[in-house]
Design an enzyme around this catalytic site. Structure first.
Site: not given
Length: 489
Positions: A403, A428
């Protein structure tokens, strides 16, 4: 409905202005010697590393001892009354307010808005349905469309209890097939809404005033927090921090200005309502969590070369600030190369990752692009200043680099500022927002995705590193030089 900060991974409840830690000799989990650093990449758990240090300096927290002498707002005593005439100092109301009667009407509307309203079980389900219908971004191969999202089917049968309504919402969200879109019970939402990146118990959001201007307002606050006790209210506009006008600043920048060592004071100037008074409040900070940054200096090549190693465990509101402190100290000690370790960093605050990446990029470089159904979710973020350092950089990654960490890794890699070493990252690349429902529960909804500067969608696939094992610094410089030549051509 209340919208909270976008998150990229679960975080602790608070953040802290503690000083980034310089790693002492034989202190796990970062013990190693750079000549044998390639061995580290065979380990997926940082805590198992062994080795020796060649430099053994330990820094205590200078923010609480040195900075306080330079900045009156970092002292343990309240700032002098010369800054503001009293703890609750009121400025005159703005001149553009029509009249007192209309201001009173606006105040009454605010009070009406804050009064509890009767919410039906069907109303809660419908509210959740509308959020998904308006904002959800389907990132799978199946094509989700609002037309296929039938509210009448979901509300076909009576919903006789609140727990049943919550079960209906859970099943409704599960049907989307998105692992990140989920329901939050009132208790779960309450814990998430108490995430404090300021140190005084509030979270902030940028709000458009309809005239093209953006204001930073209080989205929510922790009950009995320093801000709550001092009189900050939900919806207050932040006007200034420690005498600095915050016009034009982002909510993240304002949050960073509010941070400081625990027990020190910050002066916050707020405006209540469109035509309400401007109030100056002196608030004592209260923070506990540790810094996410650890660092050390290593001598290599028979002591001829100094390399700064920085470990970043998560991206919270302190990440950028503490990273700057660490890099400057390492530079002062003679570091001419840097290693930033993002292994096992699952992310954190998206904006913290973006601001961290900007530290290494040239003005105008692309940090990340976002895509979503909402036009406001479709934008490209650019670096707006010169880089803090221009030295060769290695970024260490593994399959738990996710992320916000992937935002940093891809931005530095695609702009030829760093080589990536280790394993393919987690993958992600989605954006979630957290929405409050009218009964105090909430929903987390995927609303967008990230695209790297080289136009790659990292979600599900991750980022492939340049090297599996640590290369020599000459090889790093050669790779970065070729990257820049290709980019310019």
């Amino acid at each position: 409905m209340r919208l909270l900060l976008p998150f990229s991974s679960p975080l602790s409840a608070t953040s802290s202005p503690a000083t980034p830690q310089f790693l002492p000799e034989h202190t796990p989990p970062f013990q190693f010697d750079f000549p044998n650093l390639s061995k580290i990449l065979k380990k997926s758990v940082i805590g198992t590393l062994t080795g020796a240090l060649s430099l053994t300096l330990v820094f205590s927290s200078p923010l609480s001892s040195v900075a306080a002498a330079d900045d009156p707002y970092l002292s343990l005593n309240p700032p002098s009354s010369s800054q503001d005439s009293s703890l609750n100092h009121f400025d005159s109301a703005p001149g553009d307010c029509p009249n007192e009667e209309e201001a009173d009407d606006a105040e009454m509307q605010d009070d009406d808005f804050n009064k509890p309203q009767l919410v039906t079980n069907e109303g809660i389900v419908e509210e959740a349905w509308e959020i998904v219908n308006d904002a959800f971004l389907d990132t799978r191969s199946r094509s989700w469309t609002p037309e296929a999202w039938q509210k009448d089917v979901i509300l076909a049968s009576p919903i006789k209890s609140r727990s049943k309504a919550h079960e209906v919402i859970k099943k409704m969200l599960a049907s989307l097939g998105d692992q990140y879109t989920r329901f939050l019970s009132p208790d779960e939402f309450s814990r998430m809404s108490k995430y404090d990146i300021t140190g005084i118990g509030i979270n902030l959001r940028e709000v458009s005033d309809g005239d093209g201007n953006v204001k930073v307002k209080v989205l929510g606050f922790v009950l009995d927090s320093p801000a709550d006790i001092a009189g900050v209210k939900q919806g207050d506009e932040i006007v200034a921090v420690n005498g600095m006008d915050v016009s034009g600043k982002s909510s993240f920048e304002v949050s960073s200005l509010l941070q400081g060592p625990s027990k020190t004071f910050v002066v916050l100037k707020v405006k209540h309502g469109k035509c309400g008074p401007v109030k100056s409040l002196k608030i004592q900070r209260q923070v506990n969590a540790p810094t996410p940054v650890s660092y050390r200096l290593e001598k290599v090549d028979n002591g001829k070369v100094s390399v700064g190693y920085i470990r970043l465990k998560e991206f919270n509101a302190l990440a950028r600030k503490d990273l700057v402190i660490a890099m400057k100290r390492l530079q002062d000690k003679g570091a001419s190369y840097f290693v930033m370790d993002l292994r096992d960093n699952l992310g954190g605050l998206v904006q913290a990752g973006i601001e961290t990446a900007k530290l290494f990029l040239d003005e105008g470089d692309t940090v990340i692009s976002t895509a979503g159904r909402d036009p406001e979710a479709q934008k490209t973020v650019l670096a707006d200043k010169k880089p803090l350092i221009t030295a060769p950089l290695i970024v260490m990654v593994n399959n738990r680099t996710a992320s916000a960490s992937e935002i940093v890794a891809s931005a530095l890699h695609d702009n030829c500022k760093a080589v990536l070493v280790g394993e393919r990252t987690y993958g992600k690349g989605l954006i979630q927002s957290v929405y409050e429902l009218r009964d105090g529960s909430g929903v987390v909804v995927t609303i967008g995705k990230y695209v790297t500067p080289n136009h790659m969608d990292i979600n599900g696939g991750g980022i492939e590193p340049d090297f599996r094992n640590l290369p020599g610094w000459d090889e790093v410089k050669e790779r970065l030089s070729k990257c820049n030549i290709l980019q310019q051509s």
